[in-house]
Enzyme design. Sequence first.
Site, short mmCIF file in Angstrom:
data_model
loop_
_atom_site.label_atom_id
_atom_site.label_comp_id
_atom_site.label_asym_id
_atom_site.label_seq_id
_atom_site.Cartn_x
_atom_site.Cartn_y
_atom_site.Cartn_z
N TYR A 141 0.76 -1.32 -0.02
CA TYR A 141 -0.18 0.07 0.16
C TYR A 141 1.08 1.31 0.00
O TYR A 141 0.45 2.22 -0.64
CB TYR A 141 -0.96 0.03 0.99
CG TYR A 141 -2.25 -0.60 1.12
CD1 TYR A 141 -2.52 -1.87 0.44
CD2 TYR A 141 -3.43 0.15 1.24
CE1 TYR A 141 -3.54 -2.51 0.39
CE2 TYR A 141 -4.53 -0.29 1.28
CZ TYR A 141 -4.77 -1.86 0.86
OH TYR A 141 -6.25 -2.36 0.59
N LYS A 192 2.93 -15.31 1.83
CA LYS A 192 3.15 -15.91 0.61
C LYS A 192 4.58 -16.32 0.42
O LYS A 192 5.19 -15.78 -0.56
CB LYS A 192 2.46 -15.08 -0.62
CG LYS A 192 2.59 -15.79 -1.91
CD LYS A 192 1.17 -16.71 -2.06
CE LYS A 192 1.21 -17.57 -3.33
NZ LYS A 192 0.50 -18.52 -3.45
N ASP A 224 -3.46 -17.93 -0.04
CA ASP A 224 -4.23 -18.33 -0.68
C ASP A 224 -4.92 -19.49 -0.10
O ASP A 224 -6.15 -19.76 0.00
CB ASP A 224 -3.93 -19.09 -2.08
CG ASP A 224 -2.71 -19.81 -2.02
OD1 ASP A 224 -2.07 -19.87 -1.09
OD2 ASP A 224 -2.15 -20.66 -2.89
N ASP A 248 -6.45 -6.82 4.20
CA ASP A 248 -7.49 -6.14 3.41
C ASP A 248 -8.27 -7.19 2.87
O ASP A 248 -9.59 -7.11 3.23
CB ASP A 248 -7.12 -5.14 2.31
CG ASP A 248 -7.97 -4.62 1.65
OD1 ASP A 248 -9.20 -3.95 2.39
OD2 ASP A 248 -8.02 -4.49 0.49
N ASP A 252 -12.14 -8.77 4.65
CA ASP A 252 -13.73 -8.99 4.10
C ASP A 252 -14.14 -10.08 3.95
O ASP A 252 -15.41 -10.42 4.33
CB ASP A 252 -13.52 -8.39 2.45
CG ASP A 252 -13.84 -6.87 2.63
OD1 ASP A 252 -13.51 -6.06 3.32
OD2 ASP A 252 -14.26 -6.43 1.38
C1 IPM Z 1 -10.43 -1.01 4.30
C2 IPM Z 1 -10.77 -0.21 2.94
C3 IPM Z 1 -9.56 0.44 2.53
C4 IPM Z 1 -8.27 -0.44 2.55
C5 IPM Z 1 -9.73 1.34 1.51
C6 IPM Z 1 -11.12 2.25 1.43
C7 IPM Z 1 -8.48 2.37 0.99
O1 IPM Z 1 -11.00 -1.31 1.76
O2 IPM Z 1 -10.23 -0.36 5.16
O3 IPM Z 1 -10.32 -2.46 4.36
O4 IPM Z 1 -7.74 -0.86 1.36
O5 IPM Z 1 -7.59 -0.52 3.44
MG MG Z 2 -10.93 -3.30 2.53
#
Ligand code: IPM
Ligand code: MG
Length: 358
Positions: A141, A192, A224, A248, A252
């Site tokens: 990042y 990885k 993975d 990240d 999710d």
């Molecule tokens: C998160 C979001 C952020 C990230 C974005 C909005 C930049 O997806 O906080 O997980 O990738 O960190």
């Molecule tokens: Mg995110």
Amino acid sequence: MSKKVLVLPGDGIGPEITAEAVSVLERVRDKFSIDLELDHALVGGGAIDKFGVPLPDETLSKAKEVDAILLGAVGGPKWDSLDMAIRPEKGLLGLRSGLQLFGNLRPAILYPQLAEASTLKPEVVSGLDILIVRELTGGIYFGQPRGIRTLENGERQGYNTYVYSESEIRRIGRVAFEAARKRGGKLCSVDKANVLEVTVLWREIMDEMSKEYPDVELSHMYVDNAAMQLVRAPKQFDVIVTGNMFGDILSDAAAMLTGSIGMLPSASLDESGKGMYEPCHGSAPDIAGQGIANPLATILSVAMMLRYSLNEIEAADAIEVAVSQVLDSGLRTGDIYSEGCRKVSTNEMGKAVLEALA
Ligand code: IPM
Ligand code: MG
């Protein structure tokens, strides 16, 4: 001395969910006589519209002065065509790096009341309680160099750099080992290392650190496989530690195990415990302004703030209990709705939490 909290509602559903979370914060402030001052500022798209930049100096300097920050969400289609350097997301990333909030805690807990809301079978997710510790201020990042360049043959090439220094790995490792020690005593480091040198070093440092934590059982997993295991048998995990990008993505996936990403709070902490608190979800422009977003992730982020940065444990517990009671009573926003429950708006959900706190 009074403690200071900066509220950054942001874009999309950010202002709607933050309003409910602030009401909850004010309620526990009064109920538990917490000496607390609130201030507001702009970040993300709203800041671009007003000041031309996603993170105005005034916002960053206010953020540096307070004890904790509550953030809604940033971004939306209105700003998607802007240059990468001034997109709303840069406001968020600027806060994270400007305040050195390297330790991102993303707990994925399944409320028993929501077992039916998960797309996974109830027996796979019931009782789920995992913590993802994501490194937040390094990795691909932030690595330099980065950009899009034109090669000699005229073809364009996009490039980013994936780097972690030893000290960066060590400090996030410390957060993760300490968290695992206080929880189930299991830590899985995700990398990885079969392909990427930076994660070979990551693995080496985690192994080295594990000698200091004989009470924590350390394991390693390729990313993975970790993605697969998260949906196959998520309860095998206690604490997961990983880099910025893998964290990240995996967070999710972990969010959906709990029924909805609308339930997941997060804390981003610096070395001294100062933190920024935000829901794991984004600004959801598709439902913004309709009053249907789930405010619980942001309300639960307030609980994390009280616990980690403001040291108001009783108030934090009270919010978590109130949320659970509201779920018990069958109230659901659309994202966690299942048959037999009562569908409510963002505001109704917030009000129900306030009532449960009364
Ligand atoms: C998160 C979001 C952020 C990230 C974005 C909005 C930049 O997806 O906080 O997980 O990738 O960190
Ligand atoms: Mg995110």
